[in-house]
Design a protein around this motif. Structure first.
Motif, mmCIF file in Angstrom:
data_model
loop_
_atom_site.group_PDB
_atom_site.id
_atom_site.type_symbol
_atom_site.label_atom_id
_atom_site.label_comp_id
_atom_site.label_asym_id
_atom_site.label_seq_id
_atom_site.Cartn_x
_atom_site.Cartn_y
_atom_site.Cartn_z
ATOM 1 N N ILE A 104 -7.047 5.809 -5.218
ATOM 2 C CA ILE A 104 -6.444 7.124 -5.463
ATOM 3 C C ILE A 104 -5.436 7.079 -6.619
ATOM 4 C CG2 ILE A 104 -4.884 8.862 -4.465
ATOM 5 C CD1 ILE A 104 -6.529 8.639 -1.880
ATOM 6 N N PRO A 105 -4.532 6.077 -6.656
ATOM 7 C CA PRO A 105 -3.649 6.012 -7.830
ATOM 8 C C PRO A 105 -4.429 5.844 -9.138
ATOM 9 C CG PRO A 105 -2.824 4.595 -6.094
ATOM 10 C CD PRO A 105 -4.167 5.082 -5.653
ATOM 11 N N LEU A 106 -5.515 5.070 -9.081
ATOM 12 C CA LEU A 106 -6.290 4.827 -10.298
ATOM 13 C C LEU A 106 -6.890 6.127 -10.842
ATOM 14 C CD1 LEU A 106 -7.269 2.411 -12.069
ATOM 15 C CD2 LEU A 106 -9.349 2.420 -10.730
ATOM 16 N N TRP A 107 -7.217 7.047 -9.939
ATOM 17 C CA TRP A 107 -7.838 8.309 -10.371
ATOM 18 C C TRP A 107 -6.825 9.409 -10.599
ATOM 19 C CZ3 TRP A 107 -11.435 8.002 -5.574
ATOM 20 C CH2 TRP A 107 -12.347 6.954 -5.760
ATOM 21 N N THR A 108 -5.554 9.066 -10.552
ATOM 22 C CA THR A 108 -4.524 10.070 -10.763
ATOM 23 C C THR A 108 -3.947 9.877 -12.153
ATOM 24 O OG1 THR A 108 -3.989 9.874 -8.431
ATOM 25 C CG2 THR A 108 -2.414 11.033 -9.791
ATOM 26 N N SER A 109 -3.708 10.979 -12.843
ATOM 27 C CA SER A 109 -3.189 10.902 -14.204
ATOM 28 C C SER A 109 -1.919 10.055 -14.274
ATOM 29 C CB SER A 109 -2.888 12.312 -14.717
ATOM 30 O OG SER A 109 -2.083 12.245 -15.860
ATOM 31 N N VAL A 110 -1.841 9.230 -15.305
ATOM 32 C CA VAL A 110 -0.662 8.389 -15.531
ATOM 33 C C VAL A 110 0.596 9.248 -15.651
ATOM 34 C CG1 VAL A 110 0.420 6.913 -17.260
ATOM 35 C CG2 VAL A 110 -1.943 6.521 -16.593
ATOM 36 N N LEU A 111 0.437 10.436 -16.227
ATOM 37 C CA LEU A 111 1.573 11.347 -16.367
ATOM 38 C C LEU A 111 2.123 11.748 -15.007
ATOM 39 C CD1 LEU A 111 0.758 13.895 -19.133
ATOM 40 C CD2 LEU A 111 2.913 12.744 -18.775
ATOM 41 N N LEU B 78 0.832 -1.203 0.000
ATOM 42 C CA LEU B 78 0.000 0.000 0.000
ATOM 43 C C LEU B 78 0.868 1.254 0.000
ATOM 44 C CD1 LEU B 78 -2.914 -1.002 2.400
ATOM 45 C CD2 LEU B 78 -2.923 -0.911 -0.099
ATOM 46 N N VAL B 79 1.977 1.220 0.731
ATOM 47 C CA VAL B 79 2.903 2.358 0.715
ATOM 48 C C VAL B 79 3.440 2.545 -0.707
ATOM 49 C CG1 VAL B 79 5.163 3.184 1.507
ATOM 50 C CG2 VAL B 79 3.534 2.203 3.133
ATOM 51 N N PHE B 80 3.806 1.438 -1.350
ATOM 52 C CA PHE B 80 4.305 1.472 -2.732
ATOM 53 C C PHE B 80 3.253 2.079 -3.657
ATOM 54 C CE2 PHE B 80 4.250 -0.946 -6.815
ATOM 55 C CZ PHE B 80 5.438 -0.503 -7.361
ATOM 56 N N LEU B 81 1.978 1.740 -3.429
ATOM 57 C CA LEU B 81 0.906 2.247 -4.276
ATOM 58 C C LEU B 81 0.683 3.740 -4.069
ATOM 59 C CD1 LEU B 81 -2.021 -0.347 -4.235
ATOM 60 C CD2 LEU B 81 -0.942 0.641 -6.252
ATOM 61 N N LEU B 82 0.691 4.150 -2.818
ATOM 62 C CA LEU B 82 0.258 5.507 -2.498
ATOM 63 C C LEU B 82 1.379 6.534 -2.569
ATOM 64 C CD1 LEU B 82 -2.483 6.614 -1.846
ATOM 65 C CD2 LEU B 82 -1.933 6.483 0.577
ATOM 66 N N LEU B 83 2.601 6.125 -2.170
ATOM 67 C CA LEU B 83 3.683 7.090 -2.016
ATOM 68 C C LEU B 83 3.953 7.934 -3.269
ATOM 69 C CD1 LEU B 83 5.814 7.990 0.150
ATOM 70 C CD2 LEU B 83 7.435 6.550 -1.084
ATOM 71 N N PRO B 84 4.132 7.312 -4.442
ATOM 72 C CA PRO B 84 4.449 8.131 -5.608
ATOM 73 C C PRO B 84 3.357 9.148 -5.940
ATOM 74 C CG PRO B 84 4.912 5.843 -6.055
ATOM 75 C CD PRO B 84 4.165 5.892 -4.766
ATOM 76 N N THR B 85 2.105 8.817 -5.608
ATOM 77 C CA THR B 85 1.028 9.757 -5.904
ATOM 78 C C THR B 85 1.057 10.931 -4.944
ATOM 79 O OG1 THR B 85 -0.204 7.745 -6.359
ATOM 80 C CG2 THR B 85 -1.415 9.804 -6.490
ATOM 81 N N VAL B 86 1.334 10.626 -3.680
ATOM 82 C CA VAL B 86 1.291 11.651 -2.644
ATOM 83 C C VAL B 86 2.541 12.528 -2.669
ATOM 84 C CG1 VAL B 86 1.140 11.975 -0.142
ATOM 85 C CG2 VAL B 86 -0.197 10.203 -1.245
ATOM 86 N N LEU B 87 3.624 11.947 -3.181
ATOM 87 C CA LEU B 87 4.925 12.622 -3.185
ATOM 88 C C LEU B 87 4.908 13.990 -3.863
ATOM 89 C CD1 LEU B 87 7.917 11.660 -2.448
ATOM 90 C CD2 LEU B 87 8.169 11.361 -4.901
ATOM 91 N N VAL B 88 4.077 14.147 -4.900
ATOM 92 C CA VAL B 88 4.123 15.397 -5.666
ATOM 93 C C VAL B 88 3.677 16.583 -4.819
ATOM 94 C CG1 VAL B 88 3.865 14.342 -7.938
ATOM 95 C CG2 VAL B 88 1.828 15.037 -6.668
ATOM 96 N N VAL B 89 2.879 16.330 -3.774
ATOM 97 C CA VAL B 89 2.371 17.448 -2.981
ATOM 98 C C VAL B 89 3.496 18.154 -2.214
ATOM 99 C CG1 VAL B 89 0.699 18.172 -1.242
ATOM 100 C CG2 VAL B 89 0.108 16.358 -2.854
ATOM 101 N N PRO B 90 4.280 17.429 -1.356
ATOM 102 C CA PRO B 90 5.379 18.132 -0.680
ATOM 103 C C PRO B 90 6.388 18.724 -1.662
ATOM 104 C CG PRO B 90 5.520 15.755 -0.306
ATOM 105 C CD PRO B 90 4.179 16.030 -0.904
ATOM 106 N N MET B 91 6.566 18.065 -2.814
ATOM 107 C CA MET B 91 7.542 18.596 -3.768
ATOM 108 C C MET B 91 7.125 19.933 -4.348
ATOM 109 S SD MET B 91 8.876 15.419 -5.841
ATOM 110 C CE MET B 91 8.249 16.367 -7.177
#
Lengths: 287, 288
Positions: free
Chosen positions: B114-121, A41-54
């Motif tokens: 959440i990943p599914l609804w986030t742009s692939v880019l 789950l960390v692997f799934l979520l981390l890359p998506t959430v990472l862009v916010v602090p960046m």
């Protein structure tokens, strides 16, 4: 095994074979499984959430964890003419796509589910085809056809391409909703003297509204987040936010991309959260 | 295939639309799909066969030049590895999702959706940030003193596999989750009461019954990764061509439309062939 302590669990304990060396096993196994799943789950979520602090860090290059808090990258994004025109272009295309895909898809679903259509099966296969055909194939095929007639980098061209790609989602959600409502409702309205159109507008549509709304949101996101076709049929002037992101990731890697990405993620999550809420509400009301 | 038509038996003729009305309602859709989908794809494929006389040279070139065969094989191999990884990582997640309720279930579902609804880019960009020379992974390893030189992580085949697994895993988890959810819990309980341990009851009861979901997820992930463009283009770079990025390169850089059409034809044939073979398991909903 369920995590709630119910009487069935108590029965299980009574009936299960005498606990010997297996006693440690289930607990250990469950602990391992949960630990493994936690990591995934960390692997799934981390890359998506990472862009916010960046997008909030001071430094112009990528640092983790970011130092200092700043909104300057958002300011840069909102004041950059290129980013803004790409964002508005994408929003306009997504809105036009939503409108046309929802109308075309809802009417066609009604014809398929309630109508008398020769070749309904073939039409179904054709409807789902844009979901199956790889986007790269659609992208170069559309470019091949659009370029000679000036539809590349053009609002109309994008609306046509994205409507074609989004209509399947509308067909799926609306057809499912139509199948769930009782045809007798519509018959009753017709027997009471309503015209077909009146019965559709006053009886059918309110009943399938959650399905139509879900289809509309899927269509919007399928257009707004679409990257491959957009990459190929964008022009120098008519550029979507995804094409602009693609270019900047390749040539100009600054935190402005993280700011633009965060804006996109927030928009997607708000819309999809709305769909989930609709879904849970309509599920609760039909029970 | 999702069955869009209701069973005709439960329909009364009285409530049915007339044939002409149905045709009129479906006409915009038919026009759109013919003009914006069938014709462009047909034109692309025709261009690979007629130049202007019929020829097989574009297709023979794919089979004869080792570089193209290598790219094709690597694409298939990458798709297979991504599918396997998505299964190994995704199945336990789906399993735990079925055993949770309330807030914990919401939390896990959010991690998947959440990943599914986030742009692939956006997700590909995140992997670039993680993996580049000065990226999160390298700087973390350096600060822990585990390495003294940054590792080359980005623009490698491994990077493409990791990023694609991340992007496509939700497509594996959701069908498995809905297959697992439809298994009556009594079955596993019965197995346990008959003396099976947790492992045996899983391998003898739960896993076999969830296989349709596994097939659906696997075929979705495999097909999607075969034709994936954005992630290989950004994370793999020009050295790690896949069939999709090769098609892109042939059109935008080399303007070799007939050859690009042949590559697209091969990709389309493989994709549709797989869908045809595994049609029973597929239902096309974005969320299960």
């Amino acid at each position: 095994m369920s995590t709630t302590l119910s009487e069935t669990n108590a029965l299980d304990v009574l009936r299960s074979p005498p606990a010997s060396k297996a006693a440690l096993h289930p607990a250990l196994g469950r602990w391992l499984l949960n630990g493994f799943v936690g990591l995934v789950l960390v692997f799934l979520l981390l890359p998506t959430v990472l862009v916010v602090p960046m997008s909030l860090g001071e430094a112009a290059y990528i640092q983790f964890p970011p130092e200092g808090l700043t909104l300057k990258w958002y300011q840069a994004y909102f004041s950059d003419a290129d980013w803004m025109s790409a964002t508005w272009f994408s929003l306009k295309i997504a809105l036009a796509t939503t409108l046309s895909a929802t109308i075309i898809g809802t009417l066609a679903s009604f014809a398929v589910v309630r109508g008398n259509l020769p070749g309904a099966r073939a039409l179904q296969a054709l409807t789902l085809a844009p979901l199956i055909v790889p986007h790269i194939v659609l992208a170069v095929a559309l470019y091949l056809v659009f370029a000679p007639v000036g539809l590349t980098g053009n609002f109309t061209g994008f609306a046509i391409a994205h409507t074609m790609m989004s209509v399947p989602y509308v067909m799926l959600t609306v057809s499912a909703a139509l199948q769930r409502i009782d045809p007798a409702l519509e018959l009753a309205a017709l027997n009471c003297g309503a015209t077909r159109a009146q019965a559709f507008w006053h009886v059918v549509l309110p009943n399938i509204a959650p399905g139509v709304a879900a289809g509309a949101v899927f269509a919007f996101l399928a257009s707004f987040d679409e990257a491959t076709v957009a990459f190929f049929i964008s022009g120098v002037d008519g550029k979507t936010i995804t094409r602009k992101l693609f270019e900047d990731i390749d040539y100009n890697l600054t935190p402005v991309i993280a700011a633009a990405s965060t804006v996109m993620v927030v928009l997607s999550l708000v819309l999809m959260g709305g769909v989930e809420w609709l879904r849970s509400r309509s599920a609760a009301s039909t029970r | 295939m999702a069955d869009v038509t209701a069973a005709s038996s439960d329909r009364t003729a009285a409530g049915q639309l007339s044939r002409s009305a149905s045709l009129a309602l479906a006409l915009p859709l038919v026009l759109l799909l013919v003009l914006a989908f069938l014709l462009p794809v047909a034109k692309l494929l025709m261009g690979s066969i007629f130049t202007p006389t019929p020829t097989a040279e574009n297709y023979l070139r794919i089979a004869q030049e080792p570089i193209f065969l290598r790219i094709l094989l690597r694409t298939v191999q990458t798709a297979a590895i991504v599918t396997l990884l998505a299964f190994v990582l995704g199945y336990p997640v789906a399993l735990v999702m079925t055993r949770l309720s309330g807030r914990a279930a919401m939390l896990v579902a959010a991690c998947v959706l959440i990943p599914l609804w986030t742009s692939v880019l956006v997700r590909s960009y995140a992997w670039i940030v993680l993996l580049q020379r000065t990226g999160v992974v390298n700087s973390t390893l350096m600060s822990w003193g585990l390495i003294d030189q940054p590792l080359k992580l980005i623009y490698t085949e491994g990077a493409v596999i990791v990023a694609m697994t991340h992007v496509l895993m939700p497509y594996m988890i959701l069908p498995i989750f809905s297959a697992l959810r439809s298994i009556p819990p009594e079955l596993e309980r019965a197995a346990r009461n008959l003396g099976a341990g947790p492992w045996t009851s899983f391998t003898a009861v739960t896993l076999p019954l969830s296989l349709p979901g596994v097939y659906a997820g696997a075929i979705m992930v495999f097909i999607l990764s075969l034709g994936f463009y954005v992630t290989p283009a950004l994370v793999g770079g020009p050295q790690n061509l896949t069939i999709a990025t090769l098609i892109g390169q042939q059109t935008t850089e080399l303007l070799n439309w007939p050859f690009a059409g042949a590559l697209a034809g091969v990709l389309l044939l493989v994709t549709l062939g797989l869908v045809g073979l595994f049609r029973r398991f597929l239902s096309f909903g974005k969320a299960a």
